[in-house]
Design a protein around this motif. Structure first.
Motif, short mmCIF file in Angstrom:
data_model
loop_
_atom_site.label_atom_id
_atom_site.label_comp_id
_atom_site.label_asym_id
_atom_site.label_seq_id
_atom_site.Cartn_x
_atom_site.Cartn_y
_atom_site.Cartn_z
N ILE A 246 -1.16 89.71 6.66
CA ILE A 246 -1.02 90.26 5.30
C ILE A 246 -1.49 89.24 4.26
O ILE A 246 -2.06 89.61 3.23
CB ILE A 246 0.45 90.70 5.04
CG1 ILE A 246 0.58 91.44 3.71
CG2 ILE A 246 1.41 89.55 5.08
CD1 ILE A 246 0.27 92.90 3.83
N ILE A 249 -5.18 89.38 4.22
CA ILE A 249 -5.64 90.55 3.43
C ILE A 249 -5.62 90.21 1.94
O ILE A 249 -6.55 90.56 1.20
CB ILE A 249 -4.77 91.79 3.75
CG1 ILE A 249 -5.06 92.25 5.18
CG2 ILE A 249 -5.06 92.91 2.76
CD1 ILE A 249 -4.11 93.32 5.68
N ASP A 250 -4.59 89.50 1.49
CA ASP A 250 -4.58 89.05 0.08
C ASP A 250 -5.83 88.24 -0.23
O ASP A 250 -6.45 88.40 -1.28
CB ASP A 250 -3.37 88.16 -0.21
CG ASP A 250 -2.07 88.95 -0.34
OD1 ASP A 250 -2.14 90.20 -0.48
OD2 ASP A 250 -1.00 88.32 -0.30
N ASN A 253 -8.79 90.53 -0.22
CA ASN A 253 -8.79 91.36 -1.43
C ASN A 253 -9.17 90.55 -2.67
O ASN A 253 -9.79 91.10 -3.59
CB ASN A 253 -7.43 92.02 -1.62
CG ASN A 253 -7.26 93.23 -0.70
OD1 ASN A 253 -8.15 93.51 0.11
ND2 ASN A 253 -6.14 93.92 -0.82
N ASN A 257 -11.67 92.91 -4.57
CA ASN A 257 -11.01 93.94 -5.37
C ASN A 257 -11.53 94.10 -6.80
O ASN A 257 -10.93 94.82 -7.59
CB ASN A 257 -9.50 93.69 -5.39
CG ASN A 257 -8.83 94.49 -4.27
OD1 ASN A 257 -9.51 95.20 -3.53
ND2 ASN A 257 -7.52 94.37 -4.16
C1 LIG Z 1 -6.21 95.23 -0.22
O1 LIG Z 1 -7.24 96.08 -0.64
C2 LIG Z 1 -7.24 97.32 0.03
C3 LIG Z 1 -8.52 98.06 -0.34
O2 LIG Z 1 -8.81 97.89 -1.70
C4 LIG Z 1 -5.97 98.07 -0.37
O3 LIG Z 1 -5.93 99.31 0.30
C5 LIG Z 1 -4.78 97.25 0.06
O4 LIG Z 1 -3.59 97.84 -0.38
C6 LIG Z 1 -4.87 95.84 -0.48
N1 LIG Z 1 -3.84 95.09 0.20
C7 LIG Z 1 -3.01 94.28 -0.44
C8 LIG Z 1 -2.00 93.59 0.41
O5 LIG Z 1 -3.07 94.11 -1.63
#
Ligand SMILES: *[C@@H]1O[C@H](CO)[C@@H](O)[C@H](O)[C@H]1NC(C)=O
Ligand SMILES: *[C@@H]1O[C@H](CO)[C@@H](O)[C@H](O)[C@H]1NC(C)=O
Ligand SMILES: *[C@@H]1O[C@H](CO)[C@@H](O)[C@H](O)[C@H]1NC(C)=O
Ligand SMILES: *[C@@H]1O[C@H](CO)[C@@H](O)[C@H](O)[C@H]1NC(C)=O
Ligand SMILES: *[C@@H]1O[C@H](CO)[C@@H](O)[C@H](O)[C@H]1NC(C)=O
Length: 520
Positions: A246, A249-250, A253, A257
């Motif tokens: 996780i 993923i941060d 992102n 993002n």
């Molecule tokens: C990361 O980005 C994805 C795709 O934009 C999104 O679905 C997800 O919720 C985000 N994850 C976090 C932990 O912010």
């Protein structure tokens, strides 16, 4: 409560072994798989006054590499892809020996584990500048859109295969880093600049590992049922930050993002991948130990010794934490003598895979008698401990391991503690298998520390180089009816000690794990 089921991890182990064995000949191509160990002086010496935010993008280089183990300088990540920034991609090892898609291995998913450009790719300096570079036309304050993750980071594709964590991933990582930073005295081993409760620092040569990132593991992924992995990690690396999927993923992102392209820059990264190690025969075809790939590279290059001095700082740190005395002996080229012979039997009768009950009782009685007799006769002090690991604390387990000369037990996870034995010329691991069965996990690991390993099949024993080439898991391997002749084992131990009193040649590369097969 005895179950005859083969656990998931056994299946994974068997499958991994089998899969990779068949891939053996196709993959053993030194050309596609250069082993690399550079001079440590080339590792550090960056110009720290450089402001990369305005000055640009240092190129990626590989400082050390064996299949599954790669030490990078200046690795980048954007959108989840590890990017090698270079104007000359031909100087890098094949990606499949560095990384994978990170799926846990099984017999059927070889292809699905082959890395794609999503996991790892090249980027040229110009492309990097286009994607992340400052656009001076807009504002003089604009900086390159890259953040540096400072220090040494261990990025791992390890997934939930809990028993591999300490004796393979941590063991191999420390081995690899010790070799890569061999004789590199310029590196401070700790990041501490305030007084610390932690005692003398871990090592003189491996730099402080600031963080470990487990891209494919969730928060529970690396936890094992006895809690040993967390115990080890916190006791030995109290200041290391751990990030899991996780958190990754941060970070991904953060680069994706917005409409603007960004990246992370890792100045120093140990990158580890289990599947990549299994693609090479030392691990995949022969030992099923990922650490064996790192070992071969560093032992051949003369960067690690053959009796585990490189591991002593970890072992001593954990011993100290658990309450037993750390070693004061300075590192030496030969195994020290020992006045005590302490036999520790890792008793598995309370678990699934175990001895026939009557054989267990006869084994304990035979060793007790032998030890009593030795204590009446000899100059050495003998001791026998019959240990049920699941009934004592982790601290107690480590204290037993730390003083053990000869560890004895049925093949299983409990033997992992052999890595916390302090090797002496008498040190040995005696591993009981169902006759016909064999696995190299503890055999390789014992020998990589300069200790002798014996396999027992009821009333027979064998040791290197007479062990089977391939692992074997016959029917009943994991069952509760493993036979053993106690008198035979007691005599083996007695003979082993007598032989080592006479002669204990220093381990040599020729007699070292798998060197005879793959060292040439
Ligand atoms: C990361 O980005 C994805 C795709 O934009 C999104 O679905 C997800 O919720 C985000 N994850 C976090 C932990 O912010
Ligand atoms: C690229 O690297 C390879 C391997 O290190 C080397 O042989 C080659 O000369 C390099 N090419 C250039 C243009 O630097
Ligand atoms: C092997 O792993 C793949 C995923 O990589 C999965 O789809 C498949 O079901 C697994 N097979 C077995 C036998 O576990
Ligand atoms: C380690 O480095 C020191 C100082 O540079 C040198 O004197 C010594 O010989 C080196 N030792 C080894 C084993 O390379
Ligand atoms: C080992 O035990 C088996 C089965 O009891 C027996 O047939 C065999 O002769 C024994 N071998 C030795 C070397 O004692």
């Amino acid at each position: 409560m005895v179950s005859r089921e083969i656990s998931r991890r056994d299946i994974v182990l068997i499958f991994l072994g089998a899969t990779c064995f068949y891939a053996f000949s196709a993959l053993f191509s030194p050309k596609s798989n250069p082993m690399i160990v550079k001079d440590p002086d080339s590792i550090l010496a960056p110009d720290i006054t450089m402001d990369l935010g305005v000055q640009g993008f240092p190129e990626t280089s590989v400082v050390a590499h064996a299949p599954g183990w790669t030490l990078f300088r200046n690795l980048y990540m954007s959108g989840g892809t590890l990017l090698l920034l270079t104007s000359n991609s031909s100087q890098f090892p094949d990606h499949k020996f560095m990384t994978s898609t990170g799926l846990p291995g099984n017999l059927t998913n070889d292809a699905q584990r082959m890395p794609t450009p999503k996991e790892m790719a090249f980027i040229t300096p110009n492309e990097a500048k286009m994607r992340w570079g400052r656009q001076t036309g807009i504002s003089v304050h604009e900086r390159n859109r890259v953040l540096t993750v400072e220090g040494l980071t261990h990025i791992s594709h390890q997934v939930a295969q809990d028993y591999h964590f300490v004796a393979e991933l941590m063991f191999g990582s420390w081995l690899f880093l010790s070799g890569a930073f061999h004789n590199q005295s310029a590196i401070p081993p700790t990041s501490a600049f305030e007084p610390s409760f932690n005692g003398p620092s871990l090592s003189t040569s491996v730099p402080f590992i600031n963080r470990a990132i487990f891209i494919h593991s969730d928060v529970n992924g690396l936890r094992d049922a006895p809690g040993f992995n967390g115990y080890f990690l916190r006791a030995v690396f109290p200041s290391m930050t751990v990030e899991v999927s996780i958190d990754w993923i941060d970070r991904v992102n953060a680069t994706t993002n917005t409409k603007i392209d960004r990246a992370w820059h890792f100045p120093l990264v140990l990158f580890t991948d289990r599947s990549a190690a299994f693609r090479s025969p030392i691990c995949g075809a022969y030992t099923q130990r990922t650490a064996a790939e790192a070992w071969m590279l560093m032992a051949k290059a003369g960067k690690i010794d053959l009796i585990g001095n490189w591991w002593a700082s970890i072992r001593d740190t954990l011993s100290r934490y658990a309450g037993s005395a750390p070693t004061d002996d300075p590192p030496s080229a030969t195994l020290p003598d020992s006045q005590n012979i302490i036999i520790t039997y890792i008793n598995r009768q309370g678990t699934r895979r175990h001895l026939r009950d009557e054989d267990n009782l006869a084994l304990v009685a035979a060793i007790e008698q032998m030890v009593e007799r030795k204590n009446r006769q000899g100059t050495k002090k003998w001791e026998f401990n019959n240990v049920h690991a699941e009934r004592i604390t982790l601290d107690e387990q480590i204290r037993f391991a730390a003083k053990t000369t000869i560890m004895l037990g049925v093949h299983g996870n409990g033997l992992t503690h052999l890595v916390f034995m302090k090797p002496t010329r008498f040190s040995a691991v005696v591993e009981i298998f169902l006759p016909g069965g064999f696995a190299r996990d503890y055999e390789w690991t014992s020998r990589s520390l300069g200790m002798t390993h014996y396999s027992i099949w009821n009333n027979e024993s064998f040791t290197h180089p007479h062990e089977p080439v391939l692992p074997a898991y016959p029917e009943g391997f994991h069952g509760p009816n493993i036979p053993v002749q106690g008198q035979f084992v007691a005599k083996l131990i007695e003979d082993h000690v007598a032989a080592k009193e006479q002669a204990a040649p220093a381990p040599s590369l020729d007699n070292s794990p798998v060197y005879d097969k793959f060292g040439g």
